[in-house]
Scaffold this motif. Sequence first.
Motif, PDB file in Angstrom:
ATOM      1  N   LEU A   1      64.366  23.998   6.904  1.00  0.00           N
ATOM      2  CA  LEU A   1      65.790  23.683   6.798  1.00  0.00           C
ATOM      3  C   LEU A   1      66.393  23.241   8.130  1.00  0.00           C
ATOM      4  CD1 LEU A   1      66.805  26.740   4.611  1.00  0.00           C
ATOM      5  CD2 LEU A   1      66.891  24.354   3.866  1.00  0.00           C
ATOM      6  N   ARG A   2      65.657  23.426   9.221  1.00  0.00           N
ATOM      7  CA  ARG A   2      66.194  23.050  10.527  1.00  0.00           C
ATOM      8  C   ARG A   2      66.469  21.552  10.604  1.00  0.00           C
ATOM      9  NH1 ARG A   2      61.919  26.358  14.387  1.00  0.00           N
ATOM     10  NH2 ARG A   2      62.552  28.476  13.761  1.00  0.00           N
ATOM     11  N   GLY A   3      67.692  21.217  10.960  1.00  0.00           N
ATOM     12  CA  GLY A   3      68.060  19.808  11.079  1.00  0.00           C
ATOM     13  C   GLY A   3      68.229  19.092   9.768  1.00  0.00           C
ATOM     14  N   HIS A   4      68.202  19.822   8.660  1.00  0.00           N
ATOM     15  CA  HIS A   4      68.349  19.163   7.354  1.00  0.00           C
ATOM     16  C   HIS A   4      69.722  18.515   7.261  1.00  0.00           C
ATOM     17  CE1 HIS A   4      68.324  18.501   3.025  1.00  0.00           C
ATOM     18  NE2 HIS A   4      67.049  18.837   3.007  1.00  0.00           N
ATOM     19  N   PRO A   5      69.794  17.277   6.801  1.00  0.00           N
ATOM     20  CA  PRO A   5      71.077  16.574   6.760  1.00  0.00           C
ATOM     21  C   PRO A   5      72.114  17.211   5.839  1.00  0.00           C
ATOM     22  CG  PRO A   5      69.367  15.349   5.568  1.00  0.00           C
ATOM     23  CD  PRO A   5      68.681  16.429   6.339  1.00  0.00           C
ATOM     24  N   ARG A   6      71.670  18.031   4.891  1.00  0.00           N
ATOM     25  CA  ARG A   6      72.614  18.684   3.977  1.00  0.00           C
ATOM     26  C   ARG A   6      73.056  20.057   4.484  1.00  0.00           C
ATOM     27  NH1 ARG A   6      75.474  17.561   1.385  1.00  0.00           N
ATOM     28  NH2 ARG A   6      75.207  18.180  -0.777  1.00  0.00           N
ATOM     29  N   LEU A   7      72.551  20.423   5.680  1.00  0.00           N
ATOM     30  CA  LEU A   7      72.885  21.727   6.247  1.00  0.00           C
ATOM     31  C   LEU A   7      73.327  21.513   7.693  1.00  0.00           C
ATOM     32  CD1 LEU A   7      72.747  24.669   5.129  1.00  0.00           C
ATOM     33  CD2 LEU A   7      70.658  24.942   6.454  1.00  0.00           C
ATOM     34  N   GLN A   8      74.587  21.156   7.851  1.00  0.00           N
ATOM     35  CA  GLN A   8      75.089  20.825   9.181  1.00  0.00           C
ATOM     36  C   GLN A   8      76.279  21.714   9.560  1.00  0.00           C
ATOM     37  OE1 GLN A   8      73.535  18.690  11.284  1.00  0.00           O
ATOM     38  NE2 GLN A   8      71.936  18.441   9.730  1.00  0.00           N
ATOM     39  N   GLY A   9      77.457  21.142   9.718  1.00  0.00           N
ATOM     40  CA  GLY A   9      78.581  21.886  10.281  1.00  0.00           C
ATOM     41  C   GLY A   9      79.433  22.673   9.322  1.00  0.00           C
ATOM     42  N   GLU A  10      79.183  22.563   8.010  1.00  0.00           N
ATOM     43  CA  GLU A  10      79.997  23.272   7.025  1.00  0.00           C
ATOM     44  C   GLU A  10      79.246  24.497   6.502  1.00  0.00           C
ATOM     45  OE1 GLU A  10      83.138  22.670   5.881  1.00  0.00           O
ATOM     46  OE2 GLU A  10      83.320  21.128   7.423  1.00  0.00           O
ATOM     47  N   PRO A  11      79.942  25.612   6.263  1.00  0.00           N
ATOM     48  CA  PRO A  11      79.288  26.787   5.679  1.00  0.00           C
ATOM     49  C   PRO A  11      78.682  26.461   4.316  1.00  0.00           C
ATOM     50  CG  PRO A  11      81.422  27.384   6.580  1.00  0.00           C
ATOM     51  CD  PRO A  11      81.356  25.882   6.608  1.00  0.00           C
ATOM     52  N   ARG A  12      77.543  27.039   4.044  1.00  0.00           N
ATOM     53  CA  ARG A  12      76.848  26.841   2.773  1.00  0.00           C
ATOM     54  C   ARG A  12      76.012  28.089   2.488  1.00  0.00           C
ATOM     55  NH1 ARG A  12      79.849  23.203   2.495  1.00  0.00           N
ATOM     56  NH2 ARG A  12      79.459  20.987   2.114  1.00  0.00           N
ATOM     57  N   TYR A  13      75.521  28.181   1.264  1.00  0.00           N
ATOM     58  CA  TYR A  13      74.488  29.153   0.904  1.00  0.00           C
ATOM     59  C   TYR A  13      73.199  28.383   0.662  1.00  0.00           C
ATOM     60  CZ  TYR A  13      78.437  32.248  -0.377  1.00  0.00           C
ATOM     61  OH  TYR A  13      79.577  32.995  -0.391  1.00  0.00           O
ATOM     62  N   VAL A  14      72.075  28.994   1.002  1.00  0.00           N
ATOM     63  CA  VAL A  14      70.781  28.420   0.668  1.00  0.00           C
ATOM     64  C   VAL A  14      69.903  29.532   0.098  1.00  0.00           C
ATOM     65  CG1 VAL A  14      68.711  27.251   1.496  1.00  0.00           C
ATOM     66  CG2 VAL A  14      70.921  26.719   2.524  1.00  0.00           C
ATOM     67  N   VAL A  15      69.282  29.253  -1.036  1.00  0.00           N
ATOM     68  CA  VAL A  15      68.310  30.175  -1.623  1.00  0.00           C
ATOM     69  C   VAL A  15      66.946  29.522  -1.454  1.00  0.00           C
ATOM     70  CG1 VAL A  15      67.645  31.521  -3.640  1.00  0.00           C
ATOM     71  CG2 VAL A  15      70.048  30.864  -3.323  1.00  0.00           C
ATOM     72  N   ALA A  16      66.049  30.195  -0.729  1.00  0.00           N
ATOM     73  CA  ALA A  16      64.743  29.605  -0.439  1.00  0.00           C
ATOM     74  C   ALA A  16      63.638  30.623  -0.679  1.00  0.00           C
ATOM     75  CB  ALA A  16      64.694  29.111   1.013  1.00  0.00           C
ATOM     76  N   GLY A  17      62.429  30.123  -0.821  1.00  0.00           N
ATOM     77  CA  GLY A  17      61.286  31.006  -0.973  1.00  0.00           C
ATOM     78  C   GLY A  17      60.923  31.653   0.353  1.00  0.00           C
ATOM     79  N   ALA A  18      60.487  32.909   0.274  1.00  0.00           N
ATOM     80  CA  ALA A  18      60.046  33.640   1.462  1.00  0.00           C
ATOM     81  C   ALA A  18      58.736  34.341   1.129  1.00  0.00           C
ATOM     82  CB  ALA A  18      61.105  34.647   1.897  1.00  0.00           C
ATOM     83  N   GLY A  19      57.839  33.612   0.503  1.00  0.00           N
ATOM     84  CA  GLY A  19      56.589  34.196   0.031  1.00  0.00           C
ATOM     85  C   GLY A  19      56.493  34.067  -1.472  1.00  0.00           C
ATOM     86  N   PRO A  20      55.364  34.443  -2.054  1.00  0.00           N
ATOM     87  CA  PRO A  20      55.153  34.266  -3.498  1.00  0.00           C
ATOM     88  C   PRO A  20      56.033  35.152  -4.376  1.00  0.00           C
ATOM     89  CG  PRO A  20      53.356  35.509  -2.512  1.00  0.00           C
ATOM     90  CD  PRO A  20      54.171  34.993  -1.370  1.00  0.00           C
ATOM     91  N   ASP A  21      56.529  36.257  -3.840  1.00  0.00           N
ATOM     92  CA  ASP A  21      57.292  37.187  -4.673  1.00  0.00           C
ATOM     93  C   ASP A  21      58.635  37.557  -4.060  1.00  0.00           C
ATOM     94  OD1 ASP A  21      56.355  38.565  -2.531  1.00  0.00           O
ATOM     95  OD2 ASP A  21      55.498  40.239  -3.648  1.00  0.00           O
ATOM     96  N   ARG A  22      59.190  36.665  -3.239  1.00  0.00           N
ATOM     97  CA  ARG A  22      60.431  36.997  -2.549  1.00  0.00           C
ATOM     98  C   ARG A  22      61.296  35.757  -2.343  1.00  0.00           C
ATOM     99  NH1 ARG A  22      61.631  41.439   0.707  1.00  0.00           N
ATOM    100  NH2 ARG A  22      59.470  42.093   0.437  1.00  0.00           N
ATOM    101  N   LEU A  23      62.605  35.915  -2.522  1.00  0.00           N
ATOM    102  CA  LEU A  23      63.577  34.872  -2.227  1.00  0.00           C
ATOM    103  C   LEU A  23      64.512  35.353  -1.130  1.00  0.00           C
ATOM    104  CD1 LEU A  23      64.665  33.714  -5.828  1.00  0.00           C
ATOM    105  CD2 LEU A  23      63.008  32.602  -4.301  1.00  0.00           C
ATOM    106  N   VAL A  24      64.931  34.446  -0.283  1.00  0.00           N
ATOM    107  CA  VAL A  24      65.906  34.796   0.747  1.00  0.00           C
ATOM    108  C   VAL A  24      67.188  34.016   0.481  1.00  0.00           C
ATOM    109  CG1 VAL A  24      64.932  33.065   2.336  1.00  0.00           C
ATOM    110  CG2 VAL A  24      66.411  34.876   3.217  1.00  0.00           C
ATOM    111  N   VAL A  25      68.301  34.722   0.461  1.00  0.00           N
ATOM    112  CA  VAL A  25      69.617  34.111   0.275  1.00  0.00           C
ATOM    113  C   VAL A  25      70.252  34.000   1.656  1.00  0.00           C
ATOM    114  CG1 VAL A  25      71.871  34.306  -0.807  1.00  0.00           C
ATOM    115  CG2 VAL A  25      69.839  35.108  -2.011  1.00  0.00           C
TER     116      VAL A  25
END
Length: 242
Positions: free
Chosen positions: A148-172
């Motif tokens: 997600l570093r430098g992703h154009p959709r994740l810049q200066g505005e607050p957002r939430y991101v839900v991403a994988g953190a391993g096969p059995d875990r999600l990070v919000v």
Amino acid sequence: DWGLLAWAPDGAQRKQKMLLAASHTTVREALEGLTIKAFHATDRGDVTLEEFLAKTQPVSEADRRSAMTLEEQQVEDAKREMEQTRAAAPKKLAGLVALQLRTTESFTEAMAALVGGSDKAVLASLSGASGEELSGEVLDGVPAPPALRGHPRLQGEPRYVVAGAGPDRLVVISWLPEGAPVKLKMRYSTFKASLLQVVKEAAGGKAVVAAEVSEADDLTEGLGAAAPEAPEDAPAAAEVSE
């Protein structure tokens, strides 16, 4: 009227200052029945009648606001707005008030793609007239938070991101970048608990971990991993319990 001087010189030990602050309320309660005007000083030059009168005289709301920085005013305004929103929300048991997000179809579909696929993440935003609707979109090519570093959709505005953190875990991830509007950052912080509940229900049995970051460097490989309590200057992370 009586004056209560709290003397805490700059050279005093930190422990002594903490003891002074902790005992201040106790001393005032022991003087019940007296009209007390508290006076704090750190330099002997401040311990004068002129300084005492200047610091204990009533201050108008306009004067109090004018003495605040712009950021302090924005924080105060944001807190007041959040309290008004919370007061208008449906009441829960024991008088508790919770702010609940309304998920849109776009968020529901994006979460389904994340849970059923790989190398994906969900970018979620607050939307709607009152900012209580949760919309979402799929981000491809995001196997872990570092992508997600430098992703154009994740810049200066607050957002939430839900991403994988391993096969059995999600990070919000609550993305709250420095320099973003204070009021907007507080709104995202306010709805975080509701978001976590929504994600847990859609996670398909996966564990859900929360993290709050303000810089791209905080988007590390271990951001969503179960770990001991992080130091105060590190991004906070906590697993959501049932």
